[in-house]
Design a protein around this motif. Structure first.
Motif, PDB file in Angstrom:
ATOM      1  N   VAL A   1     -15.933 -60.207  -6.819  1.00 45.69           N
ATOM      2  CA  VAL A   1     -14.653 -60.685  -7.353  1.00 45.69           C
ATOM      3  C   VAL A   1     -14.749 -62.167  -7.694  1.00 45.69           C
ATOM      4  N   PHE A   2     -14.312 -62.500  -8.906  1.00 42.36           N
ATOM      5  CA  PHE A   2     -14.191 -63.889  -9.355  1.00 42.36           C
ATOM      6  C   PHE A   2     -12.707 -64.244  -9.370  1.00 42.36           C
ATOM      7  N   ALA A   3     -12.347 -65.368  -8.766  1.00 38.58           N
ATOM      8  CA  ALA A   3     -10.939 -65.774  -8.758  1.00 38.58           C
ATOM      9  C   ALA A   3     -10.856 -67.287  -8.665  1.00 38.58           C
ATOM     10  N   THR A   4      -9.775 -67.856  -9.214  1.00 34.92           N
ATOM     11  CA  THR A   4      -9.479 -69.253  -8.933  1.00 34.92           C
ATOM     12  C   THR A   4      -8.762 -69.302  -7.585  1.00 34.92           C
ATOM     13  N   GLU A   5      -8.576 -70.504  -7.058  1.00 36.71           N
ATOM     14  CA  GLU A   5      -7.867 -70.617  -5.771  1.00 36.71           C
ATOM     15  C   GLU A   5      -6.431 -70.102  -5.907  1.00 36.71           C
ATOM     16  N   THR A   6      -5.795 -70.404  -7.032  1.00 37.98           N
ATOM     17  CA  THR A   6      -4.419 -69.933  -7.249  1.00 37.98           C
ATOM     18  C   THR A   6      -4.364 -68.412  -7.275  1.00 37.98           C
ATOM     19  N   GLU A   7      -5.342 -67.810  -7.973  1.00 32.15           N
ATOM     20  CA  GLU A   7      -5.365 -66.343  -8.049  1.00 32.15           C
ATOM     21  C   GLU A   7      -5.621 -65.722  -6.674  1.00 32.15           C
TER      22      GLU A   7
END
Ligand code: ATP
Length: 316
Positions: free
Chosen positions: A191-197
């Motif tokens: 999984v790739f995510a930004t901190e917000t996501e």
């Protein structure tokens, strides 16, 4: 046959070259953009055979997309032409020198008509990784079913699934989207995510540092979490262990596309059997290359070009 298979919507982009409103431009730049097809281009540039599945309209914009992706070395044999719906458009204004304003003509577009029948089970089962994003389920009910069908096929065939959350506020609210993101994360290995996501999926995220947040996201199921932090780098959690990606110093011209480049670099090196350190080094370098040019994918590097970047964090 393609080692990386991805699906989603690719649009034609009408980009304003000058700062100001669209109506004041003397001409527009015509380009191509789509999160998932950018990942396919990035991986292909690094030498990984890659395919993009999607629908384009029976129009010049659709031909532009098909030819651009094919020209970048991406397998487009699974791309369908929709007889009735037009290719989606993205309009990019440079409202100020610093602020880019993006708007879409994509409701009812050919790309959003993607459906389960567009996903070739043999292509998915024969891949080394399937990459999808949280954008596609926002496009339509049939596009959501297409993503879920592809993920189930990969799960069934033992093909690792990579998901980039890629939350798009212009398409749906976080409250509306979160159940789909949760489903994807629970069915993915990477999984790739930004901190917000990540904060949309993890309770009390604001009390955690990036390692804690990556670990907490991993506890939802995926063995590999890549938390992207823009120019501040990236934090990975693989099998419960956390790692920091190196930070490359570049002059950022356009931040969009960094996340897709990062995913392309990570996945290409993962399929090659690279160590976690090598995957993160290449992911961070490709992400850094992506921000150096205006387009999302135009600046993505070949393997030979990776050494052009230097980093205070990395011994050359
Ligand atoms: P996008 O704007 O494409 O949606 P994103 O928010 O998904 O991007 P970012 O965190 O912006 O993802 O970027 C992904 C990775 O690319 C970062 O973790 C980092 O490794 C690299 N990167 C991004 N911006 C820069 C920068 N200005 N300088 C160097 N590296 C960068």
């Amino acid at each position: 046959r393609p080692a990386l298979v991805t699906l989603g919507e690719t649009m034609a982009v009408l980009a304003c070259p000058e700062v100001g409103l669209l109506r004041q431009q003397r001409g527009l730049d015509l380009r191509v953009a789509g999160a998932e097809s950018t990942v396919a281009i990035g991986a292909a540039r690094l030498g990984l055979p890659s395919a993009w599945l999607g629908r384009v309209g029976a129009d010049e914009f659709g031909e532009l997309i098909r030819q651009t992706l094919a020209g970048a070395g991406v397998d487009v044999s699974g791309v369908g032409t929709d007889a009735t719906a037009p290719t989606g458009l993205m309009i990019k204004e440079r409202r100020t020198a610093e602020v880019t304003r993006v708007s879409y003509r994509r409701a009812g577009s050919a790309g959003s008509q993607l459906c389960q029948e567009d996903v070739d089970p043999e292509l998915v089962a024969g891949a080394a990784v399937l990459h999808v994003s949280g954008i596609t389920p926002a496009l339509s009910e049939s596009a959501r079913e297409a993503v879920r069908a592809a993920v189930r096929m990969a799960n069934h065939a033992g093909v690792p699934v990579a998901v980039d959350i890629n939350h798009r506020e212009t398409l749906w609210s976080a409250a509306h989207a979160v159940a789909d993101y949760r489903w994807l994360v629970e069915h993915a290995q990477i999984v790739f995510a930004t901190e917000t996501e990540a904060g949309l999926l993890v309770d009390d995220a604001d009390t955690m540092d990036s390692s804690g947040l990556a670990r907490a996201l991993g506890e939802l199921g995926p063995g590999e979490v890549l938390l992207k932090r823009g120019a501040r780098g990236a934090t990975a959690c693989v099998a419960g262990e956390t790692y920091e990606a190196p930070r490359y110093q570049v002059r950022a011209l356009d931040p969009v596309g960094a996340g897709d480049g990062f995913a392309a670099g990570y996945l290409a090196e993962r399929v090659r059997g690279g160590s976690i350190a090598d995957r993160l080094r290449i992911a961070a370098a490709v992400g850094a290359f992506a921000v150096t040019v205006a387009g999302d994918w135009e600046g993505l590097p070949t393997r030979a070009e990776l050494d052009l970047l230097t980093s205070p964090d990395v011994a050359r």
